[in-house]
Design a protein around this motif. Structure first.
Motif, PDB file in Angstrom:
ATOM      1  N   ASN A   1       0.804  -1.176   0.288  1.00 43.78           N
ATOM      2  CA  ASN A   1       0.343   0.004   0.189  1.00 43.78           C
ATOM      3  C   ASN A   1       0.962   1.214   0.332  1.00 43.78           C
ATOM      4  O   ASN A   1       0.628   2.058  -0.861  1.00 43.78           O
ATOM      5  CB  ASN A   1      -0.999   0.012   1.442  1.00 43.78           C
ATOM      6  N   CYS A   2       2.174   0.995   0.611  1.00 42.26           N
ATOM      7  CA  CYS A   2       3.063   2.633   0.664  1.00 42.26           C
ATOM      8  C   CYS A   2       3.540   2.674  -0.254  1.00 42.26           C
ATOM      9  O   CYS A   2       3.805   3.800  -0.317  1.00 42.26           O
ATOM     10  CB  CYS A   2       3.551   1.738   2.202  1.00 42.26           C
ATOM     11  N   ILE A   3       3.984   1.940  -1.352  1.00 47.52           N
ATOM     12  CA  ILE A   3       4.922   2.390  -2.561  1.00 47.52           C
ATOM     13  C   ILE A   3       3.509   2.272  -3.592  1.00 47.52           C
ATOM     14  O   ILE A   3       4.118   2.789  -4.708  1.00 47.52           O
ATOM     15  CB  ILE A   3       5.773   0.873  -2.814  1.00 47.52           C
ATOM     16  N   GLY A   4       2.072   2.366  -3.582  1.00 46.33           N
ATOM     17  CA  GLY A   4       1.430   2.631  -4.027  1.00 46.33           C
ATOM     18  C   GLY A   4       1.731   1.449  -5.354  1.00 46.33           C
ATOM     19  O   GLY A   4       1.266   2.233  -7.084  1.00 46.33           O
TER      20      GLY A   4
ATOM     21  N   ASP B   1      11.173  -0.908   4.465  1.00 49.89           N
ATOM     22  CA  ASP B   1      10.778   0.216   4.554  1.00 49.89           C
ATOM     23  C   ASP B   1      10.466   1.118   3.431  1.00 49.89           C
ATOM     24  O   ASP B   1      11.243   1.228   2.576  1.00 49.89           O
ATOM     25  CB  ASP B   1      12.548   1.369   4.930  1.00 49.89           C
TER      26      ASP B   1
ATOM     27  N   PHE C   1       8.876   3.152   2.110  1.00 47.28           N
ATOM     28  CA  PHE C   1       8.740   4.726   1.935  1.00 47.28           C
ATOM     29  C   PHE C   1      10.332   5.022   0.797  1.00 47.28           C
ATOM     30  O   PHE C   1      10.091   6.211   0.106  1.00 47.28           O
ATOM     31  CB  PHE C   1       8.900   5.890   3.304  1.00 47.28           C
TER      32      PHE C   1
ATOM     33  N   ARG D   1       9.636   3.507  -2.257  1.00 42.64           N
ATOM     34  CA  ARG D   1       8.810   4.339  -3.301  1.00 42.64           C
ATOM     35  C   ARG D   1       9.738   5.671  -4.292  1.00 42.64           C
ATOM     36  O   ARG D   1       9.412   5.769  -4.991  1.00 42.64           O
ATOM     37  CB  ARG D   1       7.544   4.976  -2.642  1.00 42.64           C
TER      38      ARG D   1
ATOM     39  N   GLN E   1      -7.339  -5.144   2.698  1.00 47.10           N
ATOM     40  CA  GLN E   1      -6.276  -5.208   2.762  1.00 47.10           C
ATOM     41  C   GLN E   1      -5.560  -4.044   2.602  1.00 47.10           C
ATOM     42  O   GLN E   1      -4.499  -4.258   2.994  1.00 47.10           O
ATOM     43  CB  GLN E   1      -5.467  -5.921   4.321  1.00 47.10           C
ATOM     44  N   TYR E   2      -5.594  -5.365   0.608  1.00 51.23           N
ATOM     45  CA  TYR E   2      -4.550  -4.086   0.208  1.00 51.23           C
ATOM     46  C   TYR E   2      -5.140  -3.140  -0.674  1.00 51.23           C
ATOM     47  O   TYR E   2      -6.410  -3.141  -1.034  1.00 51.23           O
ATOM     48  CB  TYR E   2      -4.408  -5.509  -1.131  1.00 51.23           C
ATOM     49  N   ASP E   3      -4.519  -1.887  -1.320  1.00 57.08           N
ATOM     50  CA  ASP E   3      -5.315  -1.498  -2.378  1.00 57.08           C
ATOM     51  C   ASP E   3      -5.424  -1.378  -3.074  1.00 57.08           C
ATOM     52  O   ASP E   3      -3.925  -1.995  -4.120  1.00 57.08           O
ATOM     53  CB  ASP E   3      -4.096   0.021  -2.531  1.00 57.08           C
ATOM     54  N   GLN E   4      -6.612  -1.898  -3.945  1.00 55.55           N
ATOM     55  CA  GLN E   4      -6.808  -2.431  -4.908  1.00 55.55           C
ATOM     56  C   GLN E   4      -6.302  -1.320  -5.970  1.00 55.55           C
ATOM     57  O   GLN E   4      -6.603  -2.209  -7.413  1.00 55.55           O
ATOM     58  CB  GLN E   4      -7.862  -3.390  -4.801  1.00 55.55           C
TER      59      GLN E   4
ATOM     60  N   VAL F   1      -4.932   1.681  -6.215  1.00 53.37           N
ATOM     61  CA  VAL F   1      -4.221   3.280  -6.809  1.00 53.37           C
ATOM     62  C   VAL F   1      -3.231   2.868  -8.438  1.00 53.37           C
ATOM     63  O   VAL F   1      -3.224   2.095  -8.780  1.00 53.37           O
ATOM     64  CB  VAL F   1      -2.662   3.154  -5.344  1.00 53.37           C
TER      65      VAL F   1
ATOM     66  N   PHE G   1      -5.989  -2.373   7.763  1.00 51.76           N
ATOM     67  CA  PHE G   1      -6.295  -1.070   5.962  1.00 51.76           C
ATOM     68  C   PHE G   1      -7.201  -1.850   5.499  1.00 51.76           C
ATOM     69  O   PHE G   1      -7.405  -3.037   5.775  1.00 51.76           O
ATOM     70  CB  PHE G   1      -5.154  -1.013   5.728  1.00 51.76           C
TER      71      PHE G   1
ATOM     72  N   LYS H   1      -9.368   3.743   0.671  1.00 52.29           N
ATOM     73  CA  LYS H   1      -8.921   3.318   0.776  1.00 52.29           C
ATOM     74  C   LYS H   1      -7.775   3.133   1.405  1.00 52.29           C
ATOM     75  O   LYS H   1      -7.164   4.612   1.495  1.00 52.29           O
ATOM     76  CB  LYS H   1      -7.855   2.144  -0.906  1.00 52.29           C
TER      77      LYS H   1
END
Lengths: 728, 214
Positions: A153-156, A239, A241, A244, A418-421, A423, B113, B144
């Protein structure tokens, strides 16, 4: 020296391998050199047991832009673009520390895609754990999912699919496989081959610490035992961040044409990256270890050379472009450090406080690996299940509901939510269907992607199971209307030196290769994970296939959901369902029917043509739980009931819940049935088996009827995993 | 006539700038990426979008570091002059951390999340942000996030959007999006920029993006 065992044995090298190293070098290796050999010759880095077998895979084809051997494979998808992808395992670290293990698994596969210069556009993962009644498995499952969620999620990068299975055979050795898909202009594809004597070697990203020392040899190339707590320092810490920033920076560097070559640092860190780059470019590399930015003091040269600190990339840069590279890195708030240069010697050299501590011809590390044939002791092929010995259920509706709630069959919503599907705003078909569908950014095309394995089938009949793994993955892609175009593989097996594992590995590869050839989809990248075994036994042989399909018109993609009452339900495909090794049987026993790759190839062509002509409303692969479960899933997705009537075959319960063959449940407007049947031309079976509508879902198999309310099915199916986690 | 310029802010770790820019283009605006270290908005900026993502990797608290960057002073001045500002997800968190919107965004009640399509009910149709949609009308827009449960004093804000049905994240009064009392600064956890295209399932986010330049 102390009286302990010789260093090479502590490092996991056999006496024979140590002798071979001395022979190659013509002298005793230095300690750092020996450490480097131990890692590069480990199974994890060298595939010394599996590489000879992998030669059987088809790896070429008109779409193949870059095949196995680079950081990831690439296939032509038109418009001058290539899709780049690879699947990789992070099993052993995840079994020791599931959050960081799974997270850095994502990080590693993403860097493989970045190394090709491609922009990541999709992630998937294939996970296997022990059953949810085990506390340890619940912990591993929860934490691995959280790790993937946190990092991905954090790496988009949108997470668009995958699979999760539970079986006690994975209790000690969980599987965490991650796949990343990227897109790149074909004329911008980067190689890892170092070129140009005098060019600079630049380390970009994180500083180097002691984390992950020896991960490849200690963790990934031996069985896990009972004293694994001591291996924890071998697990890397991620990490996202920084990852990314690293991704943005590397893509910007590539876009600006500032790189000669790029390689990620994964297993065996700098050693592996540098020797791959040197070996592939047929040049030498000289590294000044004193220039490597360190995170902690007092690190030994060998530690700097093999640290698996995350979020690092190694680039080759022309001297004249160094200032521009440094400026770009600064803009992304990253270090980019000149740590050495390309030489003409063919050697990997390392300087430490002005002294040469390493000088190894790089091909010794990458090409002179002592390949080993695996013992191929066949296991007896089981006999088919005697149906008469399987009690026929009095209430098939109750069996149906119970199957819907079986964690292997149940919705994996708890995981994928729980996953950004989404972005990037290109996700057209989200997780939960047969395959994720993602628009190729800036085009009207889309790719369909999935990860699958038929591990029970592979255990029982490895050749057929290898085939089934490929065809299941391809069928999932084909159900979206896409044409399967290429695949990647992650072969998760137990210790190949024990029992019949080597035979299963060889046979399943043969099966995969034959199926891939039959459906014309080459393998363009892959990964092998062996030694997934504990004192309590081996995992199931689990060849995970990542399949990529192409839709020339994104707007023609199909989902699994039934739409409107009155639409016709079609059963398309071939094969007779069997209870053997089905979820309905609930045991890995019997002999599932052999797959029919030619039949599947015809099925895929039909589905793609129907989608292109917009004749279908939905399509869904019949897999675990059989036709009844597939039908229920189409209904739940569409929020509408259905009725289907099918022949009873050998027995009604087998017709409803049996598995096997290449079968698809589709729906269409009634007026399109004739056109679809005509397109099938008798080459693919098309039967109208029912109608969409109502609040119930029912299946009539030769007069035996199962009927369940849609809401009951949905509630059991959607809530099962969470209930299993919360019940304890 | 040239299209209205919309500044799309980019912090290290911002992820949704490309989709936000595309959405702005889709409603006829001209997106201009604006770097976090810039001290002024681009000339002729009509409105500002702060897109979602994980600015600064969510270190300290989501939005905390980004809210103290140089560009945010310029955004504050823009808002003080009545200019429109839209914060989406992490952008909403940044606006709250910057004190430009009241309240805080706490971790979801599930502590995990969640990515899901949501139905949002227009709770206040008096701001520009919901176009002509009337109170009670529903927008289908995905959300999200890990930290999306708004908590604060609704008396200091206008509640523009609420989740319909079950409360997905434990947000106070099922609040999904609020504006300041003046109505020119809006923050919401769901992602209107990902509901712009029928191929992706919904176009209900267009009204919110269109409000930037309306």
């Amino acid at each position: 020296m102390s009286d302990g065992p010789p260093l090479h044995r502590t490092l996991g090298l056999t006496d024979e391998e140590a002798g071979r190293i001395t022979g190659l070098m013509g002298r005793e290796p230095t300690d750092p050199e020996l450490v480097m050999f131990s890692l590069m010759w480990s199974e994890h880095c060298s595939y010394k047991h599996s590489k000879p077998l992998l030669a059987g895979f088809p790896t070429t084809g008109p779409r193949v832009v870059m095949g196995p051997g680079e950081n990831a494979g690439a296939v032509d998808v038109g418009d001058g673009l290539a899709i780049v992808f690879k699947v990789e395992s992070h099993n052993h670290p995840s079994a020791v520390e599931p959050f960081e293990g799974a997270a850095t698994g994502v990080g590693g596969i993403v860097r493989d895609i970045i190394a090709v210069g491609a922009k990541p556009i999709a992630l998937l993962d294939s996970l296997r754990f022990g059953t949810l009644d085990s506390r340890r498995s619940r912990f591993l499952f929860r934490r691995a999912v959280e790790g993937i969620s946190h990092y991905g999620n954090c790496i988009g990068i949108p997470n668009v699919g995958g699979e999760v299975q539970f079986d006690e055979r994975y209790e000690d050795s969980c599987l965490v496989n991650a796949m990343c898909v990227g897109v790149v202009a074909q004329d911008r594809i980067l190689s890892c081959a170092a070129r140009g004597v005098g060019n600079r070697l630049v380390l970009i990203g994180n500083r180097t610490g002691r984390d992950g020392i020896g991960g490849a040899s200690v963790l990934a190339s031996a069985e896990l035992g009972d004293d694994d707590a001591g291996k924890r320092p071998s697990v890397q810490v991620g990490d996202p961040f920084t990852e990314r920033k690293l991704m943005d920076c590397c893509l910007a560097l590539s876009e600006a044409g500032l790189l000669v070559a790029l390689q990620d640092l994964g297993a065996a860190g700098l050693t592996s990256a540098a020797s791959e780059m040197a070996s592939r470019g047929e040049v030498g590399l000289a590294i000044d270890l004193d220039r490597v930015p360190l995170r902690e003091q007092g690190m030994a040269p060998a530690e700097v050379l093999v640290s698996e600190s995350q979020e690092r990339m190694l680039a080759v840069v022309e001297p004249a472009k160094m200032d521009a590279v440094a400026a770009m890195a600064r803009r992304h708030e990253l270090d980019a450090t000149d740590i050495g240069e390309v030489t003409g010697t063919g050697d990997l050299e390392a300087l430490w406080r002005g002294e040469e501590v390493v000088r190894i011809p790089s091909r010794y590390l990458t090409d002179d690996v002592p390949f080993q044939d695996v013992p191929r002791t066949p296991a007896p092929v089981p006999v088919p299940i005697d149906l008469a010995a399987v009690p026929e259920p009095a209430d098939p509706g109750a069996v149906w509901l119970a199957l819907m709630g079986e964690p292997n069959v149940a919705s994996k919503r708890w995981v994928f939510e729980q996953y950004d599907q989404l972005v990037g705003a290109n996700t057209m078909r989200r997780p939960g269907g047969d395959a994720g569908v993602v628009r190729i950014p800036g085009t009207n095309r889309a790719i369909a992607v999935t990860l699958d394995s038929a591990e029970w089938h592979t255990e029982l009949d490895p050749y057929a199971g290898g085939m089934a793994s490929v065809l299941e993955a391809a069928r999932n892609v084909a159900c979206t209307g896409a044409v399967p175009i290429a695949a990647t593989d992650c072969l998760n097996f137990a210790n190949p030196e024990k029992g019949s594992t080597g035979w299963r590995l060889a046979e399943s590869i043969r099966g995969m290769a034959d199926a891939l050839t039959a459906i014309d989809t080459p393998i363009v990248s892959g990964n092998v994970s062996l030694y997934n075994e504990s004192p309590r036994g081996p995992i199931y042989p689990t060849p995970v296939i990542g399949m990529v399909g192409l839709l020339d018109d994104a707007s023609t993609s199909l989902g699994i959901a039934f739409d409107l009452p009155g639409h016709a339900i079609l059963l398309i495909g071939h094969g007779e369902p069997r209870v053997d090794a089905s979820r309905y049987l609930g045991r890995c026993e019997g002999l599932p029917p052999r797959p029919d790759p030619a039949g599947d190839a015809a099925l895929f062509r039909l589905l793609a043509e129907c989608a292109r002509q917009r004749l279908l409303v939905s399509a869904h692969d019949v897999s675990e739980g059989g036709l009844a479960v597939a039908l229920a899933e189409c209904c739940i997705a569409g929020g509408v009931g259905a009725h289907a009537a099918i022949p009873a075959g050998r027995r009604a319960d087998e017709a409803m819940f049996g598995e096997g063959g290449g079968r698809v449940i589709a729906s269409c407007r009634v007026e399109n049935v004739a056109a679809i049947t005509a397109l099938a031309e008798g080459a693919v079976g098309v039967q109208q088996v029912g109608t969409v509508g109502g609040d119930d879902v029912s299946v009539d198999a030769g007069g035996s009827v199962a009927r369940v309310g849609l809401r009951d099915l949905a509630e059991v199916w959607e809530g099962s995993i969470l209930r299993a986690l919360e019940a304890r | 006539m040239s299209a209205a310029h919309v500044a799309v802010l980019r912090f290290p770790g911002t992820l949704d700038h490309e989709s936000a820019a595309r959405a702005v283009q889709g409603v006829g605006g001209e997106p201009v990426y604006t770097h976090h270290e810039d001290v002024a908005l681009p000339d002729g900026t009509a409105a500002v979008v702060i897109p979602g993502g994980f600015s600064y990797g969510d270190h300290l608290r989501p939005g905390a570091l980004a809210s103290r960057t140089p560009i945010m002073a310029a955004v504050r001045q823009h808002a003080a002059r009545g200019g429109r500002v839209l914060g989406i997800c992490n952008g909403f968190q940044i606006l709250c951390e910057a004190g430009m919107l009241p309240g805080v965004l706490r971790p979801n009640a599930s502590l995990s999340f969640i990515c899901r399509q949501a139905e949002l009910e227009v709770a206040d149709d008096g701001t520009a942000w919901t176009g002509g949609r009337r109170e009670g009308e529903v927008l289908s827009i995905p959300f999200k996030h890990h930290d999306g449960a708004w908590f604060g004093d609704p008396g200091h804000a206008r509640v523009v959007l609420r989740y319909r049905g079950e409360n997905p994240n434990g947000s106070m009064d099922k609040i999904a999006g609020i504006s300041n009392l003046a109505g020119n600064v809006m923050g919401l956890m769901p992602h209107p920029e990902e509901a712009q295209d029928p191929l992706l399932g919904s176009v209900d986010g267009r009204v919110i993006i269109a409000a930037l330049i309306a």
